[in-house]
Design a protein around this motif. Structure first.
Motif, PDB file in Angstrom:
ATOM      1  N   MET A   1       0.900  -1.193   0.015  1.00 17.59           N
ATOM      2  CA  MET A   1       0.086  -0.021   0.011  1.00 17.59           C
ATOM      3  C   MET A   1       0.917   1.355   0.011  1.00 17.59           C
ATOM      4  O   MET A   1       1.799   1.422   0.774  1.00 17.59           O
ATOM      5  N   ALA A   2       0.277   2.136  -0.768  1.00 19.19           N
ATOM      6  CA  ALA A   2       1.125   3.520  -0.774  1.00 19.19           C
ATOM      7  C   ALA A   2       0.638   4.595  -0.529  1.00 19.19           C
ATOM      8  O   ALA A   2      -0.821   4.527  -0.233  1.00 19.19           O
ATOM      9  N   ASN A   3       1.041   5.759   0.197  1.00 16.44           N
ATOM     10  CA  ASN A   3       0.401   6.650   0.728  1.00 16.44           C
ATOM     11  C   ASN A   3       0.749   8.033   0.142  1.00 16.44           C
ATOM     12  O   ASN A   3       1.877   8.249  -0.131  1.00 16.44           O
ATOM     13  N   SER A  36       5.974   4.371   0.055  1.00 19.79           N
ATOM     14  CA  SER A  36       5.678   3.010  -0.276  1.00 19.79           C
ATOM     15  C   SER A  36       6.765   2.064   0.235  1.00 19.79           C
ATOM     16  O   SER A  36       7.957   2.263   0.002  1.00 19.79           O
ATOM     17  N   ASP A  66      -5.615   8.260  -7.082  1.00 19.15           N
ATOM     18  CA  ASP A  66      -5.639   6.936  -6.426  1.00 19.15           C
ATOM     19  C   ASP A  66      -3.906   6.528  -6.446  1.00 19.15           C
ATOM     20  O   ASP A  66      -3.580   6.247  -7.468  1.00 19.15           O
ATOM     21  N   ASN A  68      -2.145   4.161  -5.161  1.00 19.30           N
ATOM     22  CA  ASN A  68      -1.810   2.740  -5.507  1.00 19.30           C
ATOM     23  C   ASN A  68      -1.907   2.406  -6.846  1.00 19.30           C
ATOM     24  O   ASN A  68      -1.083   1.869  -7.518  1.00 19.30           O
ATOM     25  N   ARG A  72       1.690   1.509  -8.889  1.00 22.94           N
ATOM     26  CA  ARG A  72       1.679   0.227  -9.858  1.00 22.94           C
ATOM     27  C   ARG A  72       2.067   0.385 -11.136  1.00 22.94           C
ATOM     28  O   ARG A  72       2.458  -0.416 -11.868  1.00 22.94           O
TER      29      ARG A  72
END
Ligand code: MG
Length: 379
Positions: A1-3, A36, A66, A68, A72
């Motif tokens: 999960m990334a922030n 991340s 978004d 994430n 990706r």
């Protein structure tokens, strides 16, 4: 999960900064961090008040993003296409995210952005997908590097002197002797007197930036003639946006490059305006980040335009990021972090008028203590 984290920040200028748009003491913006898997990439967005973006519009853009999905996607072209699919324009917000993503990706790979894109074949430009490669263009190699001694890439940068009374402008010119080139802000009022006074105390190269402050084309031709006699080597954004035909007339009569700044915000603008200018000032904040700026640089080259890589009032996040692509430009004007008193981090540094490009992974931040405090990042 990334922030995706963002905090408001105001860059405070060491001295009030005057341009034809007015005088300001600070620039409001946002700092961005993308976390991340234990790594953090940093970005920022600082847009001067004469552009439509605000902190609120930037924060709203981040809310629609978004992170994430973005992390990706991995490739810069895909990431930027995703950002463009959220909303058109909003290039400051996009720049903050693109810079942070590149910083993060570099840290993941252990490579500087410059190495990722241009030297080690990890990203699009280095794999032949750049506009320059298709057109068979040659990347100019700006700056010098003493690799034998492990020196960082060194790239000369100009230093900007804002509009003030003539005595103050002369005093600032006297202090900026380290720099090969001074960029003097003008507003169409006492331009010749300003440059005569500065020329009387220095033999440095002088560029001028009218920030759209000139009105009448005949007057501009006369002024430019005298400025060129005084050794001015470049004139930036003489007329208001939309009056590029006037710029074209000046270009035809003037022996030095006429460079567009405010008038060129996007790739389409370069296409549309290439006949009216000799060069273009490309900034990460206008372009929407590192990737789009490189795309604009290659497009400008394909159109026969010279490239000035410039900046807004920015901290060392934005300047370090721009430094990573500074070797592509004909001239660099990356002094934003030198004009502020509350820098956010340490990265690319300026010594004796040259930008020292950091080889640290990502955009080359060498000390992020202050940023970690601001974002409350531990570990
Ligand atoms: Mg300018």
């Amino acid at each position: 999960m990334a922030n995706l984290l963002h905090v408001p920040y105001s860059l405070e200028l060491k001295q009030p900064f005057g341009t034809a748009h007015g005088t300001r003491t600070h620039t409001d913006g946002l700092l961005v961090a993308i976390e991340s898997e234990g790594l953090v990439g940093y970005g920022e967005a600082f847009i001067p008040p004469y552009y439509p973006e605000t902190r609120e519009t930037m924060a709203a853009f981040f809310d629609l993003t978004d992170i994430n999905v973005l992390v990706r996607l991995n490739e810069s072209e895909d990431q930027n296409s995703y950002l463009d699919s959220i909303l058109p324009e909003n290039n400051g917000a996009k720049a903050a995210i693109d810079i942070a993503l590149n910083d993060l990706r570099g840290k993941q790979l252990g490579l500087s952005v410059r190495e990722m894109y241009f030297e080690k074949g990890q990203r699009e430009w280095d794999r032949g997908q750049g506009a320059n490669k298709e057109a068979g263009g040659v990347e100019p190699e700006h700056g010098t590097r003493d690799t034998e001694h492990g020196d960082p890439q060194r790239i000369p940068t100009s230093f900007t002197i804002g509009i003030d009374n003539i005595e103050t402008m002369v005093a600032k010119a006297r202090e900026a002797t380290d720099f090969e080139t001074l960029k003097i802000k003008l507003n169409g009022e006492n331009d010749i007197a300003v440059i005569e006074a500065i020329r009387s105390v220095t033999s440095q190269n002088l560029f001028v930036d009218a920030n759209q402050g000139w009105k009448d084309v005949e007057q501009a031709v006369t002024t430019a003639e005298r400025l060129v006699e005084l050794g001015v080597g470049l004139i930036e954004q003489p007329f208001p946006v939309g009056q590029h035909k006037k710029a074209g007339s000046l270009k035809a009569s003037c022996g030095v490059p006429i460079v567009a700044d405010e008038e060129v915000q996007s790739l389409e603008d370069i296409d549309r305006l290439a006949d009216y200018y000799d060069g273009v000032n490309i900034k990460l904040m206008k372009a929407g980040g590192i990737y789009r700026a490189v795309e604009m640089i290659y497009t400008a080259r394909d159109k026969g335009l010279a490239v000035l890589l410039g900046c807004m009032t920015e901290s060392s996040i934005g300047i370090s990021a721009a430094a990573q692509i500074a070797h592509l430009a004909d001239w660099c004007d990356l002094d934003g972090n030198l004009l502020i008193k509350n820098d956010t981090c340490t990265g690319a540094r300026t010594r004796e008028g040259e930008l020292l490009v950091s080889d640290e992974p990502g955009i080359g931040i060498t000390d992020d203590t202050r940023l970690r405090e601001l974002f409350n990042i531990t570990g």
